[in-house]
Every structure is written in C-alpha cells, then in structure tokens.
Scaffold this motif. Structure first.
Motif, PDB file in Angstrom:
ATOM      1  N   ASN A  24       0.818  -0.900  -0.026  1.00 31.09           N
ATOM      2  CA  ASN A  24      -0.116  -0.053  -0.052  1.00 31.09           C
ATOM      3  C   ASN A  24       0.965   1.258  -0.111  1.00 31.09           C
ATOM      4  O   ASN A  24       1.961   1.205   0.847  1.00 31.09           O
ATOM      5  CB  ASN A  24      -1.017  -0.091   1.246  1.00 31.09           C
ATOM      6  CG  ASN A  24      -1.655   1.346   1.512  1.00 31.09           C
ATOM      7  OD1 ASN A  24      -1.178   2.284   1.867  1.00 31.09           O
ATOM      8  ND2 ASN A  24      -3.046   1.338   0.892  1.00 31.09           N
ATOM      9  N   ALA A  52      -3.830   1.884 -11.608  1.00 29.63           N
ATOM     10  CA  ALA A  52      -5.001   1.214 -11.346  1.00 29.63           C
ATOM     11  C   ALA A  52      -5.334   0.347 -12.603  1.00 29.63           C
ATOM     12  O   ALA A  52      -5.574   0.817 -13.585  1.00 29.63           O
ATOM     13  CB  ALA A  52      -6.162   1.743 -10.625  1.00 29.63           C
ATOM     14  N   ARG A  68      -3.549  -4.730  -9.662  1.00 37.04           N
ATOM     15  CA  ARG A  68      -3.229  -3.576  -8.985  1.00 37.04           C
ATOM     16  C   ARG A  68      -5.235  -2.949  -9.131  1.00 37.04           C
ATOM     17  O   ARG A  68      -5.345  -2.246  -9.981  1.00 37.04           O
ATOM     18  CB  ARG A  68      -2.552  -2.618 -10.028  1.00 37.04           C
ATOM     19  CG  ARG A  68      -2.482  -0.980  -9.780  1.00 37.04           C
ATOM     20  CD  ARG A  68      -1.269  -0.731  -8.714  1.00 37.04           C
ATOM     21  NE  ARG A  68      -1.070   0.673  -8.421  1.00 37.04           N
ATOM     22  CZ  ARG A  68      -0.675   1.521  -8.946  1.00 37.04           C
ATOM     23  NH1 ARG A  68       0.024   1.354 -10.232  1.00 37.04           N
ATOM     24  NH2 ARG A  68      -0.411   2.795  -8.287  1.00 37.04           N
ATOM     25  N   PRO A  69      -5.534  -3.109  -8.037  1.00 35.47           N
ATOM     26  CA  PRO A  69      -7.036  -2.816  -7.999  1.00 35.47           C
ATOM     27  C   PRO A  69      -7.401  -1.418  -7.885  1.00 35.47           C
ATOM     28  O   PRO A  69      -8.540  -0.949  -8.100  1.00 35.47           O
ATOM     29  CB  PRO A  69      -7.619  -3.571  -6.688  1.00 35.47           C
ATOM     30  CG  PRO A  69      -6.465  -3.969  -5.951  1.00 35.47           C
ATOM     31  CD  PRO A  69      -5.125  -3.789  -6.802  1.00 35.47           C
ATOM     32  N   SER A  70      -6.498  -0.612  -7.217  1.00 36.65           N
ATOM     33  CA  SER A  70      -6.440   0.872  -6.975  1.00 36.65           C
ATOM     34  C   SER A  70      -5.252   1.313  -7.072  1.00 36.65           C
ATOM     35  O   SER A  70      -4.177   0.879  -7.352  1.00 36.65           O
ATOM     36  CB  SER A  70      -7.023   0.860  -5.410  1.00 36.65           C
ATOM     37  OG  SER A  70      -6.095   0.478  -4.733  1.00 36.65           O
ATOM     38  N   GLN A  71      -5.296   2.713  -6.836  1.00 44.14           N
ATOM     39  CA  GLN A  71      -3.916   3.512  -7.273  1.00 44.14           C
ATOM     40  C   GLN A  71      -2.914   3.217  -6.113  1.00 44.14           C
ATOM     41  O   GLN A  71      -1.948   3.040  -6.015  1.00 44.14           O
ATOM     42  CB  GLN A  71      -4.375   5.131  -7.109  1.00 44.14           C
ATOM     43  CG  GLN A  71      -3.096   5.885  -7.210  1.00 44.14           C
ATOM     44  CD  GLN A  71      -2.806   6.253  -8.663  1.00 44.14           C
ATOM     45  OE1 GLN A  71      -2.888   5.417  -9.514  1.00 44.14           O
ATOM     46  NE2 GLN A  71      -1.872   7.209  -8.805  1.00 44.14           N
ATOM     47  N   GLU A  72      -3.647   2.787  -4.733  1.00 43.62           N
ATOM     48  CA  GLU A  72      -2.840   2.405  -3.459  1.00 43.62           C
ATOM     49  C   GLU A  72      -2.443   1.330  -3.543  1.00 43.62           C
ATOM     50  O   GLU A  72      -1.406   1.172  -2.581  1.00 43.62           O
ATOM     51  CB  GLU A  72      -3.722   3.046  -2.367  1.00 43.62           C
ATOM     52  CG  GLU A  72      -3.947   4.598  -2.380  1.00 43.62           C
ATOM     53  CD  GLU A  72      -5.463   4.751  -3.237  1.00 43.62           C
ATOM     54  OE1 GLU A  72      -5.532   6.004  -3.334  1.00 43.62           O
ATOM     55  OE2 GLU A  72      -6.041   3.778  -3.662  1.00 43.62           O
ATOM     56  N   ASN A  73      -2.801   0.541  -3.862  1.00 44.19           N
ATOM     57  CA  ASN A  73      -2.600  -1.007  -3.650  1.00 44.19           C
ATOM     58  C   ASN A  73      -2.124  -1.993  -4.657  1.00 44.19           C
ATOM     59  O   ASN A  73      -2.689  -1.729  -6.149  1.00 44.19           O
ATOM     60  CB  ASN A  73      -3.910  -1.633  -3.093  1.00 44.19           C
ATOM     61  CG  ASN A  73      -4.137  -1.176  -1.366  1.00 44.19           C
ATOM     62  OD1 ASN A  73      -3.598  -1.312  -0.887  1.00 44.19           O
ATOM     63  ND2 ASN A  73      -5.470  -0.522  -1.669  1.00 44.19           N
TER      64      ASN A  73
END
Lengths: 113, 108
Positions: A24, A52, A68-73
C-alpha cells in the motif's frame, strides 16, 4: 515523506500453497513495482504497474501474478509457491517521468518449505 | 544484473577517508539512481540523475552525460553510519535494472 507499507513482514508457506503479498502506498504515485532480492544480489523486477488496473511483466515474472485494484494497492500473488521463491520481496512506488525516485517498503521475508 | 556492473563488490574504508563507487552500463541508459541498504534491509534513495551531477552533504554522484554508460558515487570523509550496501539502478525503457551492490564497511 513517501510511505510504502508491505504486509506481512514475514511469511512461511508450504510448497504448492498460495501466497499473497500486499503493498500500500499513500503518495498517489502512478507506478508501483515488485522486486525480489536474493542473498548477495541486487533487486530483480518481477511485475510493475503504471496505474490502477494495469500490470506489466518485469524481468522474472514466471510463477508470479500481480494485481493493481486501486492507485494505492499492488499485490503479488504466488498461486503455487515453490522453495525457489524463498526470498525477500520489496515493493516500491514512484511518480513516473523525470522525477522517478523510487520509495521502497521495508520488505517481506518469504520462506517456502 | 548483466546490464549494470557495479565495482568494487566490497570496500573497506577508515573513518575520514574518501572513495568512489562506480557503475558501468552495457548500453545507453536514460537515468540512474543510487540507493543505500542498511543492516535492517531498508532501501533509501540517495540520488536520481538524468544527467550531470548532484551533491548531498558528503555524497556526490555523477552520470556521464555524453555516452550515458557509467555513473559514480563519491563518498567524502567517510563516517561509521555510511556503512551498508550501495546499489545503483539504471533505467533504459521504463524499468530499473539493479547492479549487485557494493558492500561498504567504514572502520574507526
């Protein structure tokens, strides 16, 4: 200060088991990377992502998947772990372009028995 | 890695002395970064260079702007806390390739 958090810090898995390593970042960086480091060597790139929904193969992608499901993870997945995947895994994030300084997490030590 | 060759592989210095680490690239690179890894395994970025030189305290790095085939990291007045493993990493086509590192030991 850029922050990249990896979990777990240590993991012991059995051969043939599934392992998921998580990363993260809270810096809104577009790019994220997964590396492995083996004793006495530098880091080798497994998978990376430009944002993402995107994943790209690095230099040693065999036996690994990334998500990469989101910008953060950004996750690294070993569907069928093998002893040769015993290593220390590092996640990093970077802003991209000319200012691509990488910020690394603290690493995950994975042992596959 | 094969594209990035670091030297020396190990270096021992006495406090207060100066030295230099070097990375040679087998092909033209767009940028180079230098990292230090401490005894706990944490990697810290020291420099990012697309050309020229950068300086931070007792550390100075240079990237050959003409042929873009090597980079150096100079350590001035080495201190005990400089001990660690130094990696260079070069970027050619969007991916960083790391060298195998220089293990630096600074002795009193």
């Amino acid at each position: 200060e850029a922050a990249v958090t990896q979990s777990p810090r240590n993991k012991v898995a059995v051969t043939g088991g599934k392992v998921t390593l998580s990363c993260n970042q809270t810096n809104n960086h577009n790019n994220m990377y997964w590396y492995r480091q083996d004793t006495g060597h530098g880091l080798r790139l497994i998978h990376y992502s430009y944002g993402a929904g995107s994943t790209e193969k690095g230099d040693i992608p065999d036996g690994y998947k990334a998500s990469r499901p989101s910008q953060e993870n950004f996750s690294l997945i070993l569907e069928l772990a093998t002893p040769s995947q015993t290593s220390v895994y590092f996640c990093a994030s970077g802003g991209g372009g000319d200012a691509e300084t990488l910020y690394f997490g603290s690493g995950t030590r994975l042992t596959v028995l | 890695g094969d594209q990035v060759e670091q030297s020396p592989s190990a270096l021992s210095l006495h406090e207060g002395t100066d030295s230099a680490l070097r990375c040679n690239f087998t092909t033209t690179m767009r940028s180079v970064q230098w990292f230090r890894q401490n005894s706990r395994g944490s990697l810290i970025s020291l420099f990012y260079l697309a050309s020229g030189t950068k300086e931070n305290g007792r550390l100075k790095s240079a990237f050959d702007s003409k042929e873009r085939r090597y980079s150096t990291l100079h350590i001035r007045d080495a201190q005990l806390e400089d001990s660690g493993t130094y990696f260079c990493a070069a970027e050619e086509t969007g991916k960083l390739t790391f060298g195998d590192g220089t293990v630096l030991t600074v002795k009193p």
